[in-house]
Motif scaffolding. Sequence first.
Motif, PDB file in Angstrom:
ATOM      1  N   TRP A  63      -6.138  -4.417  -3.851  1.00  0.00           N
ATOM      2  CA  TRP A  63      -5.327  -4.767  -5.022  1.00  0.00           C
ATOM      3  C   TRP A  63      -4.531  -6.043  -4.749  1.00  0.00           C
ATOM      4  N   THR A  64      -3.830  -6.080  -3.621  1.00  0.00           N
ATOM      5  CA  THR A  64      -3.068  -7.288  -3.286  1.00  0.00           C
ATOM      6  C   THR A  64      -3.973  -8.365  -2.698  1.00  0.00           C
ATOM      7  N   TYR A  65      -5.048  -7.966  -2.030  1.00  0.00           N
ATOM      8  CA  TYR A  65      -6.014  -8.943  -1.513  1.00  0.00           C
ATOM      9  C   TYR A  65      -6.550  -9.794  -2.653  1.00  0.00           C
ATOM     10  N   LEU A  66      -6.820  -9.158  -3.787  1.00  0.00           N
ATOM     11  CA  LEU A  66      -7.299  -9.887  -4.978  1.00  0.00           C
ATOM     12  C   LEU A  66      -6.198 -10.787  -5.543  1.00  0.00           C
ATOM     13  N   LEU A  67      -5.007 -10.239  -5.718  1.00  0.00           N
ATOM     14  CA  LEU A  67      -3.923 -10.999  -6.349  1.00  0.00           C
ATOM     15  C   LEU A  67      -3.531 -12.247  -5.571  1.00  0.00           C
ATOM     16  N   ILE A  70      -6.111 -16.583  -5.042  1.00  0.00           N
ATOM     17  CA  ILE A  70      -5.911 -17.927  -5.609  1.00  0.00           C
ATOM     18  C   ILE A  70      -4.638 -18.567  -5.066  1.00  0.00           C
ATOM     19  N   PRO A  71      -3.488 -17.850  -5.027  1.00  0.00           N
ATOM     20  CA  PRO A  71      -2.317 -18.458  -4.367  1.00  0.00           C
ATOM     21  C   PRO A  71      -2.587 -18.812  -2.912  1.00  0.00           C
ATOM     22  N   GLY A  72      -3.334 -17.955  -2.202  1.00  0.00           N
ATOM     23  CA  GLY A  72      -3.651 -18.253  -0.806  1.00  0.00           C
ATOM     24  C   GLY A  72      -4.510 -19.495  -0.676  1.00  0.00           C
ATOM     25  N   GLY A  73      -5.502 -19.651  -1.587  1.00  0.00           N
ATOM     26  CA  GLY A  73      -6.344 -20.846  -1.569  1.00  0.00           C
ATOM     27  C   GLY A  73      -5.544 -22.104  -1.866  1.00  0.00           C
ATOM     28  N   ARG A 112      -1.150  -0.786   3.425  1.00  0.00           N
ATOM     29  CA  ARG A 112      -2.417  -1.404   3.036  1.00  0.00           C
ATOM     30  C   ARG A 112      -2.199  -2.524   2.029  1.00  0.00           C
ATOM     31  N   LEU A 113      -1.216  -2.365   1.146  1.00  0.00           N
ATOM     32  CA  LEU A 113      -0.904  -3.436   0.195  1.00  0.00           C
ATOM     33  C   LEU A 113      -0.409  -4.675   0.939  1.00  0.00           C
ATOM     34  N   GLU A 119      -3.866 -10.836   4.497  1.00  0.00           N
ATOM     35  CA  GLU A 119      -5.206 -11.214   4.945  1.00  0.00           C
ATOM     36  C   GLU A 119      -5.947 -12.092   3.938  1.00  0.00           C
ATOM     37  N   ALA A 120      -5.393 -12.248   2.744  1.00  0.00           N
ATOM     38  CA  ALA A 120      -6.105 -12.951   1.667  1.00  0.00           C
ATOM     39  C   ALA A 120      -6.583 -14.359   2.033  1.00  0.00           C
TER      40      ALA A 120
END
Length: 435
Positions: A63-67, A70-73, A112-113, A119-120
């Motif tokens: 859930w947080t990996y997805l969110l 784009i900010p991580g990129g 996990r969140l 890890e994103a």
Amino acid sequence: MTATTSRPRRRTWVRWQIFGILWILVLLNFIDRATLSIAMPFVAEEFELGPELQGVILGSFFWTYLLFQIPGGWLLDRFGPRAIVGGAGVVWGAFQLLGGFATGGIFLVATRLGLGASEAPVFPAAAKLNAAWLPPKERARGATFVDAAGPFGSAVGGLVVVALIGALGDWRWAFILTGGLTILVAALYWLYLRDTPQQHPGVGARELAHIEDETAVVAGTSSTATGPLPRAVDYLASRSFWGMMIGRLGWATIWWGIISWTPSYLSQALGFDLAALGWGTFLVYGSGVLGQLVAGFVADRWRAATTRYNVVMRTILGVSGVGTAAAIFAIPPVTDGIVALALLSTAVFFINFGGLYWTIPALLVPGPQVGRVGGVMNVASSGGGGLAPIVMGFAIGAAGGGFGGAFVFLGAAAVVYLVGSMLVDFERPLARVRA
């Protein structure tokens, strides 16, 4: 004295040392992710968790990996992989360590969140380093080499977690020890890495020339292409972009479904004991390492011999999709543990040809956008990773503990992966600037 003349004159291999450290970090990334999957039969027993709630906990990471993809990129493109991933590694190691102190399902979901959010940036960073540190002729090997750390980490994670549980009698130490190790390696990553080879004092002149040479092997498709950058609307209008997203969604659904539920399947449906569980998961996930390396080697060698890159990539990914689907659809009626392991290993071998997807940002996207596009592609991965454990958990619960419906779901995802892969044009930029 210029930067060039002050460089070492001997032949250097710093680019592969960089990718070696990155490989270790990704290895730990997947050990950290897989720890819960391997330990879940023991966690579920202690916390009295049904299959539906197990699926929710296994999927919560994404859930947080997805969110944060784009900010991580964006952060990677703005500040570089060294700072972002070095810091993120320390944070995700801390969340992994905290998992060892969980008192229930909600506490575990919270860790996990945090793990998912921190890890994103890892795989988008790998794509950005691939574009900066490797010439085009080495990028398929670079992408699949790093991606191979994923299944290898999952395989090693199975043995490590099982060994710790067997030796210490408690699943919690697996989280504590792997989290602490991740923090140490993240610090090493930050100390040695530089965002570009030009910044690294250990890169010799010959290696730098090797990296910088042939950067436009495929006119118009190299990540070093100059000119106006595509806008978001240009990507959204691209068939290749949507093919990449659809294919990656199908890929991730299969991979994370297998990662999440294989230990429980082997334990609950096939009756594997603790030792057999460790070696069984090692065999299944370890097959993915071989798949990654075969795909990278064949792709680079074949691409070097032809300019028909669509033939090369679509053939390899087509074999991947068909082989994966055939193996998974054959699993539901199987009751023999050896046959089940063989089919799961075959599916994992073929699905890991999909590591070639990480060559798409490196080869088909302008350099300043590689991190962001890699992050967007990983949104699709996160969607599949978040979807698969939950859907499979409810399918298993609805079947009274049977896994047949869950594997049919993964077989359908293999068809999605195959269709998406065939839509990508590997001979043109992922998106072209439109008037």
